[in-house]
Design a protein around this motif. Structure first.
Motif: not given
Length: 119
Positions: A45-55, A90-96
């Motif tokens: 789920a974190w992969l769909g969050v804007a600005g979240r650190e990934s890997f 909803e405010a946290d996720v990537l646009p779209g």
């Protein structure tokens, strides 16, 4: 005719190789002309969050680029329960990107000629 594809990615930074495999398959299917729906569940789920650190994963495309590719040509959904457990709104996720639950997932995977893959 290429069948629609639903890819569920159940992991993220906790299992980067498996997560990247699912994201790569989803993005590649788009380039092959498939109608692709990517579901991000669990730590994925974190992969769909804007600005979240990934890997980062050696010899692999960046997850952000792969998710972006799917957003550009397909659909990305974050699981409702997974989002709630992680405080994702909803405010946290990537646009779209949408947040939706099991009923929407079941509807997608039971549609005619759909292929579903889980990573």
């Amino acid at each position: 005719m290429i069948r629609p594809l639903v890819v569920k990615v159940t992991c993220g930074a906790d299992d980067p190789e498996r997560a990247n495999q699912g994201l790569t398959v989803a993005a590649t299917a788009l380039t092959a002309g498939a109608d692709v729906s990517l579901w991000l569940t669990g730590e994925g789920a974190w992969l769909g969050v804007a600005g979240r650190e990934s890997f980062a994963l050696e010899h692999a495309a960046a997850p952000e680029g792969l998710v972006g590719a799917v957003l550009a040509g397909g659909r990305v959904t974050v699981c409702t329960q997974c989002a709630a457990r992680r405080g994702i709104t909803e405010a946290d996720v990537l646009p779209g990107t949408r947040i939706a639950g099991a009923a929407a997932y079941v509807e997608e995977v039971l549609a005619p000629d759909v292929q579903a893959l889980v990573y």
